[in-house]
Design a protein around this motif. Structure first.
Motif, PDB file in Angstrom:
ATOM      1  N   GLY A  18       0.820  -1.204   0.000  1.00 30.18           N
ATOM      2  CA  GLY A  18       0.000   0.000   0.000  1.00 30.18           C
ATOM      3  C   GLY A  18       0.855   1.255   0.000  1.00 30.18           C
ATOM      4  N   GLY A  19       1.963   1.207   0.732  1.00 28.11           N
ATOM      5  CA  GLY A  19       2.842   2.377   0.821  1.00 28.11           C
ATOM      6  C   GLY A  19       3.324   2.826  -0.541  1.00 28.11           C
ATOM      7  N   GLY A  55      -1.321  -4.331  -0.750  1.00 26.94           N
ATOM      8  CA  GLY A  55      -1.353  -4.204   0.705  1.00 26.94           C
ATOM      9  C   GLY A  55      -2.172  -3.004   1.142  1.00 26.94           C
ATOM     10  N   GLY A  56      -2.068  -2.692   2.420  1.00 28.85           N
ATOM     11  CA  GLY A  56      -2.874  -1.596   2.960  1.00 28.85           C
ATOM     12  C   GLY A  56      -2.099  -0.697   3.906  1.00 28.85           C
ATOM     13  N   GLY A  57      -0.784  -0.873   3.910  1.00 29.07           N
ATOM     14  CA  GLY A  57       0.063  -0.165   4.875  1.00 29.07           C
ATOM     15  C   GLY A  57       0.019   1.347   4.781  1.00 29.07           C
ATOM     16  N   LEU A  75      -8.085  -4.576  14.615  1.00 29.88           N
ATOM     17  CA  LEU A  75      -7.220  -3.691  13.808  1.00 29.88           C
ATOM     18  C   LEU A  75      -6.874  -4.347  12.473  1.00 29.88           C
ATOM     19  CD1 LEU A  75      -4.819  -2.490  16.632  1.00 29.88           C
ATOM     20  CD2 LEU A  75      -6.426  -1.037  15.368  1.00 29.88           C
ATOM     21  N   ASP A  76      -6.630  -5.641  12.516  1.00 33.93           N
ATOM     22  CA  ASP A  76      -6.305  -6.350  11.276  1.00 33.93           C
ATOM     23  C   ASP A  76      -7.489  -6.337  10.308  1.00 33.93           C
ATOM     24  OD1 ASP A  76      -3.665  -6.891  11.808  1.00 33.93           O
ATOM     25  OD2 ASP A  76      -4.042  -8.870  12.655  1.00 33.93           O
ATOM     26  N   MET A  80      -7.334  -5.004   6.570  1.00 35.07           N
ATOM     27  CA  MET A  80      -7.787  -5.744   5.378  1.00 35.07           C
ATOM     28  C   MET A  80      -8.729  -4.877   4.545  1.00 35.07           C
ATOM     29  SD  MET A  80      -8.172  -9.703   6.583  1.00 35.07           S
ATOM     30  CE  MET A  80      -8.533  -9.615   8.320  1.00 35.07           C
ATOM     31  N   THR A  83      -6.894  -2.542   2.322  1.00 31.13           N
ATOM     32  CA  THR A  83      -6.399  -3.112   1.055  1.00 31.13           C
ATOM     33  C   THR A  83      -7.497  -3.087  -0.017  1.00 31.13           C
ATOM     34  OG1 THR A  83      -7.003  -5.439   1.426  1.00 31.13           O
ATOM     35  CG2 THR A  83      -4.917  -4.715   2.375  1.00 31.13           C
ATOM     36  N   GLY A 137      -6.076  -9.549   1.679  1.00 28.15           N
ATOM     37  CA  GLY A 137      -5.006 -10.473   2.091  1.00 28.15           C
ATOM     38  C   GLY A 137      -5.506 -11.905   2.096  1.00 28.15           C
ATOM     39  N   PHE A 143      -2.179 -12.160   9.717  1.00 28.66           N
ATOM     40  CA  PHE A 143      -1.390 -12.437   8.511  1.00 28.66           C
ATOM     41  C   PHE A 143      -1.107 -11.129   7.786  1.00 28.66           C
ATOM     42  CE2 PHE A 143      -3.254 -16.652   9.198  1.00 28.66           C
ATOM     43  CZ  PHE A 143      -2.130 -17.434   9.070  1.00 28.66           C
TER      44      PHE A 143
HETATM   45  N1  UDP Z   1      -4.022  -7.966   7.066  1.00 26.28           N
HETATM   46  C1  UDP Z   1      -4.541  -9.060   7.746  1.00 26.28           C
HETATM   47  N2  UDP Z   1      -4.535 -10.278   7.140  1.00 26.28           N
HETATM   48  C2  UDP Z   1      -4.024 -10.487   5.902  1.00 26.28           C
HETATM   49  C3  UDP Z   1      -3.472  -9.377   5.221  1.00 26.28           C
HETATM   50  C4  UDP Z   1      -3.475  -8.136   5.825  1.00 26.28           C
HETATM   51  O1  UDP Z   1      -5.021  -8.926   8.872  1.00 26.28           O
HETATM   52  O2  UDP Z   1      -4.045 -11.616   5.418  1.00 26.28           O
HETATM   53  C5  UDP Z   1      -4.087  -6.632   7.705  1.00 26.28           C
HETATM   54  C6  UDP Z   1      -2.945  -6.390   8.680  1.00 26.28           C
HETATM   55  O3  UDP Z   1      -3.412  -5.560   9.722  1.00 26.28           O
HETATM   56  C7  UDP Z   1      -1.963  -5.648   7.814  1.00 26.28           C
HETATM   57  C8  UDP Z   1      -2.872  -4.771   6.988  1.00 26.28           C
HETATM   58  O4  UDP Z   1      -3.995  -5.615   6.711  1.00 26.28           O
HETATM   59  O5  UDP Z   1      -1.046  -4.900   8.596  1.00 26.28           O
HETATM   60  C9  UDP Z   1      -2.284  -4.248   5.707  1.00 26.28           C
HETATM   61  O6  UDP Z   1      -1.572  -5.258   5.030  1.00 26.28           O
HETATM   62  P1  UDP Z   1       0.033  -5.238   4.916  1.00 26.28           P
HETATM   63  O7  UDP Z   1       0.625  -4.739   6.201  1.00 26.28           O
HETATM   64  O8  UDP Z   1       0.466  -6.567   4.448  1.00 26.28           O
HETATM   65  O9  UDP Z   1       0.194  -4.165   3.765  1.00 26.28           O
HETATM   66  P2  UDP Z   1       1.506  -3.602   3.048  1.00 26.28           P
HETATM   67  O10 UDP Z   1       2.556  -3.451   4.102  1.00 26.28           O
HETATM   68  O11 UDP Z   1       1.915  -4.600   2.030  1.00 26.28           O
HETATM   69  O12 UDP Z   1       1.061  -2.321   2.449  1.00 26.28           O
END
Ligand code: UDP
Length: 241
Positions: A18-19, A55-57, A75-76, A80, A83, A137, A143
């Motif tokens: 996401g970033g 992603g969703g970061g 929070l997770d 999600m 994303t 995700g 995860f």
């Molecule tokens: N997340 C989750 N389960 C998954 C994938 C993502 O709970 O299978 C949540 C988790 O809180 C994660 C957020 O969604 O921190 C964003 O995903 P991620 O950190 O992988 O994003 P990225 O860093 O790739 O942008």
């Protein structure tokens, strides 16, 4: 034209954080979306089957939001959903560029613009030249979307997962902190463990290794990096068994 033969891949899964879609000013930046689309376009025109995980970061990472005082699973769930927003943006950017695309969510949704993950449907979509964006995700808390990427790559029978990175690949030490860090062109999973190098988080790493899924770590910020890599240029790091 390069004389190096193209890599022998037909099906790719590209994981973008996401970033990568954000700038200091904007959570989702149009120019970043368009840049991702333009990186993918040559491979799409080549006829490769492409799917993506986003992603969703840029919005929220469950494990990093302790200050909100909410439980991790909740929070997770929020992460999600973040994303999903990114996937909607990316899919619309692809469509704007004339490439069929849609977000497919691991979280069941009833939403006009988001489809629910369904393997058969997704396979038909990619076979017809569409680029599905897998969001949500794994659909489970605790995860990451890296793990989601590996799962989807395996489900899609992808030949390789491409992990979009901010740096040129995997280095022997952090290149953002050490000027003398060296890029590792090919990294065996066993060596990555021994050297404590983390191209993916642990769960994603274990799953990829166990299922023999190679990962190419490439700097998506490098112009035409995907096309150049596909054409055989030595770029990034290949992580494999
Ligand atoms: N997340 C989750 N389960 C998954 C994938 C993502 O709970 O299978 C949540 C988790 O809180 C994660 C957020 O969604 O921190 C964003 O995903 P991620 O950190 O992988 O994003 P990225 O860093 O790739 O942008």
């Amino acid at each position: 034209m390069s004389s190096i033969p193209p890599r022998d891949y037909q099906r790719l899964l590209v994981k973008v954080s996401g970033g990568y879609l954000a700038t200091d000013q904007r959570t989702i930046d149009r120019a970043r979306l368009d840049f991702v689309v333009e990186q993918l376009r040559p491979l799409h025109e080549e006829g490769l089957e492409i799917s993506m995980v986003v992603g969703g970061g840029n919005v929220l990472r469950g494990a990093k939001e302790k200050s909100l005082g909410m439980n991790r699973s909740y929070l997770d769930s929020m992460g999600m959903l973040a994303t999903v927003i990114n996937g909607m943006a990316l899919a619309e950017a692809f469509r704007g560029a004339g490439i069929a695309s849609a977000p497919y969510s691991a979280i069941q949704m009833r939403h006009d613009n988001v489809r629910n993950w369904n393997l058969e449907e997704v396979r038909t979509f990619t076979a017809g030249g569409g680029i599905p964006i897998f969001v949500g995700g794994t659909g489970l808390p605790f995860f990451s979307t890296d793990t989601g990427g590996v799962v989807r790559a395996l489900q899609m029978d992808a030949d390789i997962m491409i992990k979009a990175s901010r740096v040129d690949g995997v280095f022997n030490k952090d290149p953002e902190l050490h000027a003398d860090a060296e890029l590792i062109p090919v990294l065996k999973y066993a060596d990555a463990l021994a050297l404590n190098l983390q191209p993916l988080d642990q769960a994603a790493f274990a799953l990829a290794r166990e299922n023999n899924l190679p990962i190419a770590v490439l700097n998506l910020g490098t112009p035409n990096v995907l096309e150049r890599w596909y054409r055989g240029e030595d770029l990034g790091t290949l992580v494999c068994n």
